[in-house]
Design an enzyme around this catalytic site. Sequence first.
Site, PDB file in Angstrom:
ATOM      1  CB  CYS A   2      -0.844   0.026   1.266  1.00  0.00           C
ATOM      2  SG  CYS A   2      -1.822  -1.469   1.490  1.00  0.00           S
ATOM      3  NE  ARG A  27       4.225   1.523  -1.500  1.00  0.00           N
ATOM      4  CZ  ARG A  27       5.351   0.862  -1.315  1.00  0.00           C
ATOM      5  NH1 ARG A  27       6.380   1.099  -2.111  1.00  0.00           N
ATOM      6  NH2 ARG A  27       5.480  -0.015  -0.364  1.00  0.00           N
ATOM      7  CD1 TRP A  75      -2.665  -4.779  -4.925  1.00  0.00           C
ATOM      8  CD2 TRP A  75      -1.804  -5.976  -3.245  1.00  0.00           C
ATOM      9  NE1 TRP A  75      -2.457  -6.054  -5.378  1.00  0.00           N
ATOM     10  CE2 TRP A  75      -1.936  -6.819  -4.376  1.00  0.00           C
ATOM     11  CE3 TRP A  75      -1.298  -6.525  -2.075  1.00  0.00           C
ATOM     12  CZ2 TRP A  75      -1.564  -8.153  -4.363  1.00  0.00           C
ATOM     13  CZ3 TRP A  75      -0.922  -7.856  -2.053  1.00  0.00           C
ATOM     14  CH2 TRP A  75      -1.062  -8.649  -3.198  1.00  0.00           C
ATOM     15  CG  ASN A 100       3.077  -0.704   2.815  1.00  0.00           C
ATOM     16  OD1 ASN A 100       2.515  -1.681   2.344  1.00  0.00           O
ATOM     17  ND2 ASN A 100       4.326  -0.372   2.502  1.00  0.00           N
ATOM     18  N   GLY A 101       1.713  -3.017   4.986  1.00  0.00           N
ATOM     19  CA  GLY A 101       2.411  -4.198   5.491  1.00  0.00           C
ATOM     20  C   GLY A 101       1.418  -5.253   5.940  1.00  0.00           C
ATOM     21  CD  GLU A 482       9.628  -9.831 -18.768  1.00  0.00           C
ATOM     22  OE1 GLU A 482       9.514 -10.641 -17.840  1.00  0.00           O
ATOM     23  OE2 GLU A 482       9.268  -8.638 -18.671  1.00  0.00           O
ATOM     24  CE  LYS A 486       5.965  -7.324 -18.397  1.00  0.00           C
ATOM     25  NZ  LYS A 486       7.189  -7.484 -17.716  1.00  0.00           N
ATOM     26  CD  GLU A 489       3.127  -8.387 -15.378  1.00  0.00           C
ATOM     27  OE1 GLU A 489       3.314  -7.852 -14.293  1.00  0.00           O
ATOM     28  OE2 GLU A 489       3.900  -8.215 -16.356  1.00  0.00           O
ATOM     29  CG  HIS A 505       9.791 -33.673 -24.206  1.00  0.00           C
ATOM     30  ND1 HIS A 505      10.147 -34.988 -24.297  1.00  0.00           N
ATOM     31  CD2 HIS A 505      10.786 -32.968 -24.798  1.00  0.00           C
ATOM     32  CE1 HIS A 505      11.319 -35.084 -24.907  1.00  0.00           C
ATOM     33  NE2 HIS A 505      11.724 -33.867 -25.226  1.00  0.00           N
ATOM     34  CE  LYS A 604       7.050  -0.678 -11.623  1.00  0.00           C
ATOM     35  NZ  LYS A 604       7.227  -1.578 -12.778  1.00  0.00           N
TER      36      LYS A 604
HETATM   37  C1  F6R Z   1       6.236  -7.943 -13.942  1.00  0.00           C
HETATM   38  C2  F6R Z   1       6.742  -7.267 -12.768  1.00  0.00           C
HETATM   39  C3  F6R Z   1       6.994  -8.084 -11.549  1.00  0.00           C
HETATM   40  C4  F6R Z   1       8.289  -7.612 -10.859  1.00  0.00           C
HETATM   41  C5  F6R Z   1       8.481  -8.363  -9.542  1.00  0.00           C
HETATM   42  C6  F6R Z   1       9.779  -7.999  -8.869  1.00  0.00           C
HETATM   43  O1  F6R Z   1       6.029  -7.067 -15.004  1.00  0.00           O
HETATM   44  O2  F6R Z   1       6.942  -6.085 -12.761  1.00  0.00           O
HETATM   45  O3  F6R Z   1       7.052  -9.441 -11.847  1.00  0.00           O
HETATM   46  O4  F6R Z   1       9.365  -7.851 -11.715  1.00  0.00           O
HETATM   47  O5  F6R Z   1       7.412  -8.059  -8.685  1.00  0.00           O
HETATM   48  O6  F6R Z   1       9.855  -6.642  -8.580  1.00  0.00           O
HETATM   49  P1  F6R Z   1      11.227  -5.921  -8.320  1.00  0.00           P
HETATM   50  O7  F6R Z   1      12.024  -5.978  -9.566  1.00  0.00           O
HETATM   51  O8  F6R Z   1      10.841  -4.517  -7.936  1.00  0.00           O
HETATM   52  O9  F6R Z   1      11.902  -6.657  -7.190  1.00  0.00           O
END
Ligand code: F6R
Length: 609
Positions: A2, A27, A75, A100-101, A482, A486, A489, A505, A604
């Site tokens: 949060c 966040r 969040w 937050n936590g 990756e 993307k 997500e 397989h 994020k």
């Molecule tokens: C995906 C994404 C997440 C972060 C992950 C780690 O697009 O952004 O998978 O890569 O939460 O976050 P960081 O790099 O901030 O430790």
Amino acid sequence: MCGIVCAISNQPVLPLLIEGLKRLEYRGYDSAGVALLDEDGFERTRSVGRIADLVAALGTGINNTSTAGIAHTRWATHGAPTRNNAHPHLTTGKLAIVHNGIIENHQSLREGLIKAGYHFESETDTEVILHEVDRQYQQTGNLYEAVRATVKRLKGAYAIGLISSDEPRRIVGARSGSPMVVGLGEDGHYIASDMAALLSVTHDFHIINDDELVEIDDDGVRISNLDGETVEREIFTSDQHAGAADLGEYRHYMLKEIHEQTQAVADTLEGRIAAQQVLTGIFGAQDEAIFKQTRAIQIIACGTSYHAGLVAQYWFEKYGMACRVEIASEFRSRKHTIADNTLLVTLSQSGETIDTLAALKIAREAGVAHTLTICNAPESTLVRESELVFMTHAGPEIGVASTKAFTTQLVSLLLLVVSVTRHHRLTQADETKIVKELRELPSIIDETLKREEEIARLATLFADKEHALFLGRGTQYPIAMEGALKLKEISYIHAEAYAAGELKHGPLALVDEKMPVIAVAPNNRLLEKLKSNIEEVRARGGHMLVFADDQARIDQTAGVEIINIGRVDNIIAPIVFTIPLQMLAYHVALIKGTDVDKPRNLAKSVTVE
Ligand code: F6R
């Protein structure tokens, strides 16, 4: 995860609290709230949804002139994202909290508080802290002492801010495991989850460490430890511009950040390479001495950052350095053996990911020789807790789906691979070649970005699909992972990545005309094998999209679309091939009309377990 913002000022605080929440929305963004305090008591407004919904809920209250207040963007962890669970929480009309936590021992504390006669209005763990502070406050009559006594009883992670109508010109904060900064402004003092939240009012900060408390009032700031002893802290001046995180001409932050990769990569390389070599000392004054002794690399990260680590594993091993890569949450939850002279490398955009921080701590306790972080947030906990530090100069990344942080991590990792393996198998000729390719990388990325229109057209093939398969070999396998991440997500299409050799397989059974297959085709000895995979998919009616370089010579036939990325050397290919996959996911999401920058259920920065 949060975001919190708290302010005591000689000016109305609501505008800066709202501005701070907007900057913290990355966040968490399922509900938000604000509590303003003046001589008439608290004025609290909470709403489900975004900060824009909170502003709408405030109505004419937006003109409130209170000069003290606390605010929160949520969040949800404990309790659904409802108005009732939104922060700030209030007790007896005279004490308010934002948090937050996650409080792990909330259940036992809750039981004790219920026995003591407290009534709970929400399903949150935060309300436990609030009532516990209230109970302590009734004994001590001092907010700071009440918070100090309370946090000693908490297990878990928290960054909290509290204000009481009995002490209306004081806010008390405390931190353990969740980030917190204090802003020192001309008109007042502030507490927030990160500096970006406060850049409109100050660039001067104190960073609060774990197990510390902070009091802000009209006169100043006092930081203390859990024993109540004052702690001196230097001022950190941020050079971030308040406008660096603005959207500008772009429709979404993700698109802006995809296009910023040319500059972000150039900035990450600047001052780190000479004409033919990677400079020494760029990871820290002791880097050469440490790299000479290094016999193994252990990389730890989450999500997209983990994928960057997987690419680096191929690079390290190519040049003779043993390398293991592990997801931080797995690393922290098992027993492991760390070889002598291991360099532990953490990768993180935010530097606040709780699993990565915990894994670093565990590795240190297990006796890892040295630690290095590659990170995008200079003021983050990970940076402060690592021995060697390398900053990716990607600039603020706001879109929840990581883009420029990933490509700059890859660039940083390639510099690390050279710096470490030049003491092993990497020759001067190899180094010269890699540096040459890195120098050309920004302009190659720029060229690749020009293919956006073509990729936007191909995105139409996906918009009505429910599943997609991504294939790659070698360093392109993590890039396929990756690309799949993307797509899922931001477009909510179920996507899986496989090492192309695994196709027969199992996953081949899934391939039919409803399952598009995206292949990332390297121009190396693995290419011929990938060509057979293409035939396997085609023979089963699957539609295939192949990202290839101009040496690949793959035929465009019915059901197979080839996207020629131009000339790309193998060493930088994973970085370059990431770009079209990001653009593909973005354009599919655009067609589907999803919330690209704030996909559902995500945040994020994952600062809770
Ligand atoms: C995906 C994404 C997440 C972060 C992950 C780690 O697009 O952004 O998978 O890569 O939460 O976050 P960081 O790099 O901030 O430790």
